[in-house]
Structures are given as structure tokens and as C-alpha cells.
Write an enzyme that holds these catalytic residues in place. Sequence first.
Site: not given
Ligand code: DOR
Length: 450
Positions: A104, A157, A243, A314, A318, A333
Site C-alpha cells: 500500500n 496481499k 493481525h 505491522d 505516520h 497505524g
Molecule cells: O493501522 C493500519 N495502518 N493498519 C493497516 O493494516 C495498514 C496500516 C498503514 O499502512 O498505515
Amino acid sequence: MTYDLIIKNAKVLIPKQINLDLRSELKSESLDVAILNGKIAAIGSFASSQATRVIDATHLHLLPGIIDSQVHFREPGLTHKEDLESGTRAALLGGVTCIFEMPNTSPSTTNEDAFRFKLERARNRCHTHYAFFMGGSPENYAQLGQLEQLPHCSGVKVFMGSSTGTLLVEDDSHLEKILNHTKRRVIFHCEDEYRLRERKKIFADSKDPKDHPQWRDEESAFLATKRIVTLAKKTHHPIHILHVTTQQEMEFLANYKAFVSVEVLPQHLTLSAPECYERWGTLAQQNPPIRNQIHQHSLWKAITDNVVDVIGSDHAPHTAEEKSRGYPQTPSGMPGVQTILPIMLDHVNNGRLSLEKLTQMMTENVRDIFKMKNKGRIQVGMDADFTLVDMNKRVQITNQWIASKSKWTVFDGKWVTGWPTQVILKGQLTMSDDTIIIPHSGEGADFDIS
Ligand code: DOR
């Protein structure tokens, strides 16, 4: 015979049975390990004179190189949050030797060009070994059979619920097509997009991150997990559920171990609602959410009962600024690749699980589930990747130690017992005492895709 390196006097975590086709439990034994040309050459008892270099590992445990099979390193497109260099730097300092990175990014990694671009960016920059997941989407499902065979690809994924980025496969029809067009194990983020969309309206005016697990509730996760297990059963396809956070899912998944593997995260095992939101606010916001202690207890029970196969971080960084925008404008995240091993070693010292079990879930089981070649086990012929840990070392985790560009952790201030002291990649000491000794020595990991 002169070996390149002998690691002496360690308590070595080795398989109870040596059979590559079978997943093995581990045992600890006092042994020496000899390395030649980046490979494990011999295991036994050796004189120091037999090697160019000797590491005395008395009082340390020698683990196969720890693998974190779920990280988001944001390159390309979101490199203000992280990149492959900073992410693997954090990984190495945390005792991790290999990472599987998620698709992603921006743009999403959903075709061969995007995938090869990542490989190009990784070359000579990564501090750990690496592999990348290909994103599955309604547009590329017909090509996934080829794409999953690209070098250093850990598999496909799929996001069943939307999270960071634009990847999403919400409907059963496309999920089934993805399973029918792939051979390798596909990994899933299980939250039911239809329910998430409906429930978002209920919390439209919420400004409180405590509502995050109410919006993305247990049923959202359970519904998606049931849907994908049903499809996997129908198509006879192995799947991996990332998760897992709820008691309902764990009780359900216990019945499907023949073709479903299961991951849990340290944050879900360590933090619980509502306290985590009171203390950390939106820093604790993540998908699927951190839930109450009843669910946390069920995750630990699922580890004991062998329903859980893998611990991943995971790692989803940020910036502090993005996290301070005010719920629900804040992204979900948290970083975790550097803290996964220290946090879990602390749980070992607190008697929650054995070191053998933890190591198995971060090496042997990853090797087996994703069909890794040459990694994940201490055995003659395997790559000489190791994580040395001092189970008695007591350290306070702080934001200052965090190498991720995000520069924060929800474990800031936490004292832990058990610490990764050295990392060896292909026979070279790359990290020692919280310092990177040899940078950029990561290489692409390989998989058996026959
Ligand atoms: O909280 C999350 N953030 N869960 C995820 O599966 C993706 C991730 C992200 O890429 O920020």
C-alpha cells in the site's frame, strides 16, 4: 579447515526434528556454530583457533535471524513517513534480519513495473534482507499468478477493508477470483468494508479515538474472516490472516488450521482499550483496532493453543504531525519493527510464552508458511543470519532510540528485560550494542515457488 566465524558458547535455538518439509518446534542447546562463505557450515563444538573470527556468546541466546513478515516502509510515494533505508535501519537496530514489505505504497504495488521499481530502490540501501508483497486488486487478479512468481516476492496481499492507501477488494466475487488465479498463500487484512461503511455514519461526529474500536468493531473483523475462510475452503487455497484481534475469530480459526495461518501483533498483546486511548490518544489508533482485555486474553490463549502461527509488527509509521490532526482525520497505524523483539522478549521474561515458541513464530513458522529458501532456521547449509539476545539485559525503550522517520513509539518509557545485542547477516556482524557496524548489507530473500 578454517571457518570465517565461530559463534561460541551460545544457547542455540535449533529444531527438535530436522525435516525441511515439516514445521518443527525448537529447543535450546549449548553449542558452537561455525560459518563459512555466509552459510552455516557446522554445528557442534569447535576450538577458537579454527576460525578467522570468534564471537564469544556466553550468556547469550543465538536465534535464527528474526523475520518480521508485516511492515509498511512507504516507498515510493509516502517517504516522508518512512523509506526502505530508514525502515530497515529501525529493523536492524531492533534485532530483525529480514522484512516482508507491504504493497500500500503510492502508487500501490500492483504490477511488475511497480514491483521492480521497489527492488531497484531496495538494492544496496537496505540494512536487512527483504521481500515484497504484491497488492491484489479487482483490476489485476488475472495477472497475479505471474506476478506472485517475481523474484523476492513474498506473495499477494489483499485488503478486505480500506486502511492507509487505496488498495481494496471488498466483494466475494473478486476475492474468489484472486484465490483462483494464485497458487501461493495469499495474505488478508480482514475487516468487512460494507460494515465499516455503514458504521462510519454512526460515528460521524466522534472526535474521540476511543470510538475507533466501536466503529471498526469485532463483528467487522469476524465477518471478513468468516467470508475469506469460506472462500479458501471452497477454492482449496491456503491463506494467512493478518493481525487477528478478536476472541470470536480465534475460536473460529481454531477449526481451520489445515489451510489457514494466523498472525497477531505485539501491540494487541500488550495494550488494551480503553486505557491505551486514554494514555496515547490517536497514537494508539490502528486497523484493526486495539480492543479490550477480554480480546487480548483470547489472543494469548490462541498462542498457547497453537492457533497463532506468526508474530508480525505491522510497522505502519505516520508522522507525529499527522497523528495530531484530531480524530478521525488521523491516519491509522503505529511503528513497531524496532520494538517487536524487545517487547516480545519482555513477555517471555514475564512468563507469557517461551523463548522457543516466540522464536518459532518469528522464524521457523514464517519459513514454512511462505516457503522461504535458506532462511528461518539454524541448520547446516542455511544462510548465516542470526539474532543474538541477552535475556537478562534491562533497557528503557525511548523515542530517542527509534530510528523510524516517525520518531515515536507507544512503548516510549517502557522498561523491558531481554534485548537484541547483535545481528549477523550472511556471516557478517552488522549490528552490535545498538550500533550499525556494516550498513546496507541486506539482500532480496528467495522463496520456493515450484
Ligand atoms: O493501522 C493500519 N495502518 N493498519 C493497516 O493494516 C495498514 C496500516 C498503514 O499502512 O498505515
